[in-house]
Design a protein around this motif. Structure first.
Motif, PDB file in Angstrom:
ATOM      1  N   GLN A   1      24.167  28.549  70.914  1.00 19.86           N
ATOM      2  CA  GLN A   1      25.553  28.792  71.279  1.00 19.86           C
ATOM      3  C   GLN A   1      26.427  27.969  70.352  1.00 19.86           C
ATOM      4  O   GLN A   1      26.293  26.744  70.289  1.00 19.86           O
ATOM      5  N   MET A   2      27.316  28.649  69.639  1.00 20.86           N
ATOM      6  CA  MET A   2      28.172  27.969  68.655  1.00 20.86           C
ATOM      7  C   MET A   2      29.626  28.117  69.070  1.00 20.86           C
ATOM      8  O   MET A   2      30.149  29.239  69.117  1.00 20.86           O
ATOM      9  N   ASN A   3      30.260  27.013  69.386  1.00 18.13           N
ATOM     10  CA  ASN A   3      31.661  26.999  69.786  1.00 18.13           C
ATOM     11  C   ASN A   3      32.495  26.245  68.761  1.00 18.13           C
ATOM     12  O   ASN A   3      31.951  25.499  67.943  1.00 18.13           O
ATOM     13  N   SER A   4      33.781  26.430  68.825  1.00 16.33           N
ATOM     14  CA  SER A   4      34.719  25.737  67.917  1.00 16.33           C
ATOM     15  C   SER A   4      34.261  25.862  66.464  1.00 16.33           C
ATOM     16  O   SER A   4      34.204  24.873  65.719  1.00 16.33           O
ATOM     17  N   LEU A   5      33.950  27.062  66.082  1.00 15.44           N
ATOM     18  CA  LEU A   5      33.405  27.290  64.738  1.00 15.44           C
ATOM     19  C   LEU A   5      34.423  26.953  63.658  1.00 15.44           C
ATOM     20  O   LEU A   5      35.643  27.145  63.840  1.00 15.44           O
TER      21      LEU A   5
ATOM     22  N   ARG B   1      29.514  20.832  69.567  1.00 14.97           N
ATOM     23  CA  ARG B   1      30.000  22.204  69.354  1.00 14.97           C
ATOM     24  C   ARG B   1      28.897  23.231  69.545  1.00 14.97           C
ATOM     25  O   ARG B   1      29.152  24.335  70.043  1.00 14.97           O
ATOM     26  N   PHE B   2      27.679  22.907  69.145  1.00 13.19           N
ATOM     27  CA  PHE B   2      26.553  23.829  69.228  1.00 13.19           C
ATOM     28  C   PHE B   2      25.599  23.370  70.330  1.00 13.19           C
ATOM     29  O   PHE B   2      25.426  22.168  70.549  1.00 13.19           O
ATOM     30  N   THR B   3      24.954  24.345  70.969  1.00 13.28           N
ATOM     31  CA  THR B   3      23.954  24.052  71.982  1.00 13.28           C
ATOM     32  C   THR B   3      22.741  24.944  71.763  1.00 13.28           C
ATOM     33  O   THR B   3      22.874  26.171  71.727  1.00 13.28           O
TER      34      THR B   3
ATOM     35  N   ARG C   1      27.017  33.495  69.790  1.00 12.35           N
ATOM     36  CA  ARG C   1      25.716  33.083  70.312  1.00 12.35           C
ATOM     37  C   ARG C   1      24.635  33.802  69.527  1.00 12.35           C
ATOM     38  O   ARG C   1      24.564  35.034  69.535  1.00 12.35           O
TER      39      ARG C   1
ATOM     40  N   GLY D   1      36.565  30.119  67.061  1.00 12.13           N
ATOM     41  CA  GLY D   1      35.873  31.079  67.908  1.00 12.13           C
ATOM     42  C   GLY D   1      34.441  30.672  68.199  1.00 12.13           C
ATOM     43  O   GLY D   1      33.983  29.593  67.828  1.00 12.13           O
ATOM     44  N   SER D   2      33.729  31.584  68.888  1.00 16.11           N
ATOM     45  CA  SER D   2      32.359  31.313  69.317  1.00 16.11           C
ATOM     46  C   SER D   2      31.438  32.478  68.975  1.00 16.11           C
ATOM     47  O   SER D   2      31.882  33.629  68.887  1.00 16.11           O
TER      48      SER D   2
END
Length: 126
Positions: free
Chosen positions: A82-86, A67-69, A19, A16-17
């Motif tokens: 922004q954290m994706n593919s946690l 994964r993070f921005t 922010r 999941g993601s």
């Protein structure tokens, strides 16, 4: 007095993601170097990401690259992560940090940051 406040943490399933946001109460925040760090239970606080004063240069810890921005809105002030593919190993308390030093490149080192928020908990379930 500079005050930082994080928000956006929570519980999310693996993949999941989330922010995270960090508001900074400082008139000259647009010139600050900003960073995100995290601390898992029983571990030392570690670098996650950093961004220079104008957002032109960003650095990431190897395990979060792709994964993070990290980004910032200098017009309004907030810093974002922004954290994706946690992953479960991303579980930690996440802190934003600020340094008044106006430098071309942001800092990876924890000790270079002067101001810290209280942290927000991120929990990733498997």
């Amino acid at each position: 007095q500079v005050h930082l406040a994080e928000s956006g943490g929570g519980l999310v399933q693996a993949g999941g993601s989330l922010r995270l946001s960090c508001t900074v109460s400082a008139r000259t925040v647009s010139t600050y170097t900003m960073g995100w760090f995290r601390q898992a239970p029983g571990k030392e606080r570690e670098f996650v990401a950093a961004i220079n004063w104008n957002g032109g240069i960003t650095y990431y810890e190897d395990s979060v690259k792709g994964r993070f921005t990290v980004s910032r809105d200098n017009a309004k002030g907030p810093l974002y992560l922004q954290m994706n593919s946690l992953k479960p190993e991303d579980t930690a308390v996440y802190y934003c940090a600020a340094s008044r030093a106006l430098t071309r490149e942001p800092y990876r080192e924890l000790e270079r940051y002067t101001y810290w928020g209280q942290g927000t908990q991120v929990t990733v379930s498997s």
